[in-house]
Design an enzyme around this catalytic site. Structure first.
Site, PDB file in Angstrom:
ATOM      1  CD  GLN A 126      79.469  68.680  11.878  1.00 34.42           C
ATOM      2  OE1 GLN A 126      79.636  69.891  11.856  1.00 34.42           O
ATOM      3  NE2 GLN A 126      79.686  67.917  10.823  1.00 34.42           N
ATOM      4  CD  GLU A 244      72.861  72.672   3.834  1.00 32.21           C
ATOM      5  OE1 GLU A 244      71.806  72.481   3.207  1.00 32.21           O
ATOM      6  OE2 GLU A 244      73.206  73.765   4.275  1.00 32.21           O
ATOM      7  CD  GLU A 380      93.900  74.871   1.722  1.00 33.92           C
ATOM      8  OE1 GLU A 380      92.985  74.618   2.537  1.00 33.92           O
ATOM      9  OE2 GLU A 380      94.360  76.022   1.570  1.00 33.92           O
TER      10      GLU A 380
END
Ligand SMILES: Cc1cc2nc3c(=O)[nH]c(=O)nc-3n(C[C@H](O)[C@H](O)[C@H](O)COP(=O)(O)OP(=O)(O)OC[C@H]3O[C@@H](n4cnc5c(N)ncnc54)[C@H](O)[C@@H]3O)c2cc1C
Lengths: 393, 383
Positions: A126, A244, A380
């Site tokens: 990726q 996903e 975060e």
């Protein structure tokens, strides 16, 4: 409301488990328990075993080699793989680029790439993140300039997982330098053997080679390797990242690790008694088991919701699974390290006496898994998604 | 109450910091770790020249008469620089055993060479089954003519494979776990019957597993009372934990500084990431935890002068439990706020995190010390 699995689902679980037990090559499970990595050949071998059974891309459409299982069965399959533990399917092909190709790709791309993902003939990686574009992915600078029937690709990607094994990389690159941030990005499929692609390994804190930097220096990418439309790559990337839905919790791994902790604690001496008899320790283990249960029930709700409703937009509740799933994996590696005690400090690469085999890799896994709250959208960033998209703050 | 340093203490702090600044940056450390020994003889000689190796020993023993405050200052600086040389294990821990258990003659014979860096020593105490229980000594010392024969297994002895001499704890009487019946024996590392296997640890240090089989030790090489060494051992461990707390503070201080610096420089979404309030609050919490850790390191330093051993040990357990918690929080957050670069080998913050993780475990983890405290008097009533 009935929170129990149906008889059919239970039978399915038993079938998956029996299959893994019968077909998983010797030694794989032990390696995974110790946090060690499988080789490329081992990963391929296992993928092909699953493929022979028709299970190497469970969530894909049946016409491209999927199983037709509903989301609950897909979850059970994943859970059994993780709990065994057996190697999980390599996500970059099966879960990331595969769905992008069968949803947005050309017929030619589907025919060319999808079958090779099923067998791991093509190992994908990726190519999204860059040194200046991590959480702020849209700040990416890699450029693809059209020149006749090719794009000329220039730039740098980083943190690219297992790129050292990869045959192909899917890349987000800027095709319209004038357009603002999210616009003007395209989704390209790039052969890693192309001239001008170089790879530099990055050593992780546990000493493993898992991530890499990749440099593109005037790499010629045929125009036919553009997925979908030019300048629409951001949409495909968002689809990919949101796709996903429930894979992130990885609750099976947590359960497997908790079992291993309990097993070890029964044998670890703590000044004359097994550690498992220490009340402080038992409470800690119980607390983590509760957290695992809470996560699992939440996962069930998300999965059932997905089964019962039309496949729509990505569910922001998956951020809950990502946050708690990563935290719980990290917390269980902490407890594993604590159970092992002083021997956990030994370096995992040292030959050492056989006697330490039981302790090997616990601290290294703890170090390595700090990545879980950083990648795939940091925790975060996930909390910001909850605050903005769910709570409307 | 006075937290200010004397002129000499300030001088010591400055000279150690300067020495490490000149010789021990991250690149130099990486080079040292890659050597076969995993430590630098030159750095050790530098410590000797600075007087650090003799620091905790009295002047009459050939040392420099430093106390707990001096050790605190040195350890903080060692922590910031992530020093792998075994100052803590060899000078603080093994040194404390010598100070508290050896006779005047033995001290005169051993300390000058140790302080000069000429004789390297290690304390071999941990039993494979002990976890962190100090009285759990299984190694056995049998009385023979003119001395003792020692048999047993010691594990995780810091830099034990490279030491010239070992101090070994062994049981002369009593059951494993009993508080009495433990003695201390000076063993030449190359004595017949000693086998040592070296391992690396996750923070780059070296440890050894040591097997002793019928190792003969003459009567002169017994340190102190052959059945009453445990109090000296406990005191030595209290001292080393106090020093470790100061080292941990140094490591955490460096981790917090690096993180704050990174928050100011790393740009995402067109701004420094330190402008995001979520990260500001996290950094602020790290700072709070760091300051508490500094306080607890000072508390440990102070507690060492306490004459009531039980009260002293309580205070030290409290410090270790607290520091372990702080080390975990600050280590994890330092990595998290750095993002991907935090989990790489080439960047210092990951190594700070690894050292902090080992510190959590060293000489008893949080739960171990909480258990000890929970079984003792209230901390508020003790010290
Ligand atoms: C082991 C590993 C494997 C990876 N594999 C791949 C891969 O195969 N392919 C790929 O493309 N990428 C991969 N990544 C990259 C990963 O997705 C990025 O690391 C991640 O997006 C974070 O980016 P960053 O590292 O640049 O950190 P930064 O974005 O610089 O973040 C630093 C810190 O700031 C916080 N932060 C940033 N923005 C905000 C905000 N707005 N509000 C609050 N906090 C914020 C972050 O949460 C983090 O704590 C991998 C990373 C790791 C560690």
């Amino acid at each position: 409301m009935d929170l129990r699995f149906t008889g059919e689902e239970q039978a399915f679980r038993a079938e998956v488990r029996a299959f893994i037990r019968a077909h998983l090559p010797a030694g794989f499970s032990q390696k995974l328990k110790q946090g060690r990595k499988l080789t490329r050949d081992e990963q391929t071998e296992w993928t092909r075993i699953l493929h022979a059974k028709g299970w190497s891309a469970p969530h894909w459409p049946v016409e491209w080699g999927g199983t037709g299982w509903d989301p609950v069965k897909q979850m059970i399959f994943r859970d059994e793989i993780q709990q065994f533990p057996a190697p999980e399917l390599l996500s970059f092909g099966v879960s990331m680029v595969g769905p992008v190709i069968y949803t947005f790709g050309s017929e030619a791309q589907k025919k060319r790439f999808l079958p090779r993902i099923l067998t791991l003939e093509d190992w994908w990686c990726q190519g999204f993140s860059e040194p200046g574009a991590g959480s702020d992915l849209a700040a990416l600078k890699t450029r693809a300039t059209r020149e006749g029937e090719h794009y000329i690709l220039d730039g740098q990607k980083t943190w690219t997982t297992l790129a050292q094994h990869a045959d192909w990389i899917f890349v987000l690159a800027r095709t319209d330098p004038a357009a603002k941030k999210q616009q003007g990005i395209s989704f390209l499929l790039v052969d890693m053997k192309s001239l001008g692609v170089t790879l530099r390994p990055i050593e992780m804190i546990d000493g493993s080679h898992e991530i890499n930097e990749i440099f593109f220096d005037s790499v010629r990418v045929p125009v036919e390797n553009l997925v979908g439309e030019e300048n629409k790559g951001w949409d495909y990337a968002k689809f990919l990242l949101g796709n996903e839905r429930h894979g992130q919790a990885r609750i099976g791994l947590v359960k497997a690790r908790l079992r291993r902790i309990r097993e070890l604690a029964a044998g670890v001496p703590d000044g004359g008694r097994p550690l498992l008899e220490n009340h402080t320790f038992r409470r800690k283990l119980a607390a983590l088991e509760i957290q695992a249960k809470a996560l699992e029930m939440t996962l069930f709700r998300v999965v059932a919701d997905e089964r019962d409703h039309e496949k729509g937009k990505p569910n922001p509740a998956t951020s809950i699974l990502k946050i708690r799933g990563s935290e719980l994996q990290q917390a269980t590696t902490e407890l594993l390290m604590e159970v092992i005690g002083p021997a956990a400090c030994l370096h995992h690469d040292d030959a050492g006496p056989e006697g330490y085999d039981w302790a090997r890799g616990s601290m290294a896994s703890y170090f390595n898994l700090r990545k879980l709250s950083i990648y795939g959208g940091s925790n975060e960033i996930q909390r910001t998604i909850i605050a903005k998209q769910i709570l409307g703050l | 109450m006075d937290f200010t340093l004397t002129e000499e203490q300030q001088l010591l702090k400055d000279s150690v910091t300067r020495f490490l600044g000149d010789t021990y940056d991250f690149a130099a450390r990486t080079t040292i770790l890659a050597t076969p020994e995993g430590q630098s003889a030159a750095v050790w000689a530098g410590f000797a020249d600075l007087g650090l190796l003799g620091l905790p020993f009295s002047e009459t023993d050939g040392g420099f008469g430093g106390g707990a405050v001096e050790i605190m200052l040195v350890m903080e600086a060692m922590g910031r620089a992530l020093v792998v040389e075994p100052y803590l294990a060899e000078i603080v821990l093994t040194g404390a055993i010598l100070r508290h258990a050896a006779s005047v003659e033995q001290r005169a014979a051993l300390i000058p060479a140790l302080a000069a860096g000429e004789c390297r020593m290690a304390f071999a105490h941990a039993d494979p089954e002990a976890r962190w229980h100090l009285a759990h000594v299984g190694t056995h010392a049998a009385r023979v003519r003119g001395g003792y024969k020692i048999t047993g297994e010691k594990v995780h002895v810091p830099f034990g494979a490279q030491a010239h001499r070992l101090i070994v704890s062994a049981r002369t009487s009593g059951l494993i776990g009993a508080r009495t019946g433990i003695g201390l024996f000076l063993v030449e590392a190359d004595a017949p019957g000693v086998t040592r296997i070296e391992h690396r640890t996750q923070d780059g240090a070296r440890i050894a597993d040591i097997t002793l089989s019928d190792v003969f030790v003459p009567d002169e090489a017994v340190l102190g009372d052959t059945a009453g060494a445990l109090p000296a051992i406990e005191r030595a461990y209290d001292e080393v934990i106090a020093a470790l707390a100061s080292e941990a503070f140094g490591v955490m201080d460096e981790a917090v500084s690096m993180t704050v610096e990174y928050l100011k420089t790393r740009q995402q979404f067109g701004v420094a990431i330190g402008s995001f309030q979520a990260l500001q609050h996290r950094a602020a919490e790290m700072f709070v935890v760091l300051e508490e850790a500094r306080s607890m390191a000072a508390y440990a330093t102070m507690a060492l002068s306490e004459t009531d051993a039980a009260a002293r040990s309580c205070a030290i357990s409290a410090v270790k439990a607290h520091i372990a918690c702080a080390a975990r929080f600050i280590g994890q957050q330092a990595i998290q706020l750095h993002g991907g670069i935090g989990v790489t080998m080439e960047y210092k913050v990951g190594h700070l995190f690894k050292r902090l993780t080992v510190i959590e475990q060293q000489f008893g983890d949080r739960d171990h010390h909480l258990d000890l405290l929970a079984n003792a008097e209230s901390l508020l009533e003790s010290l």
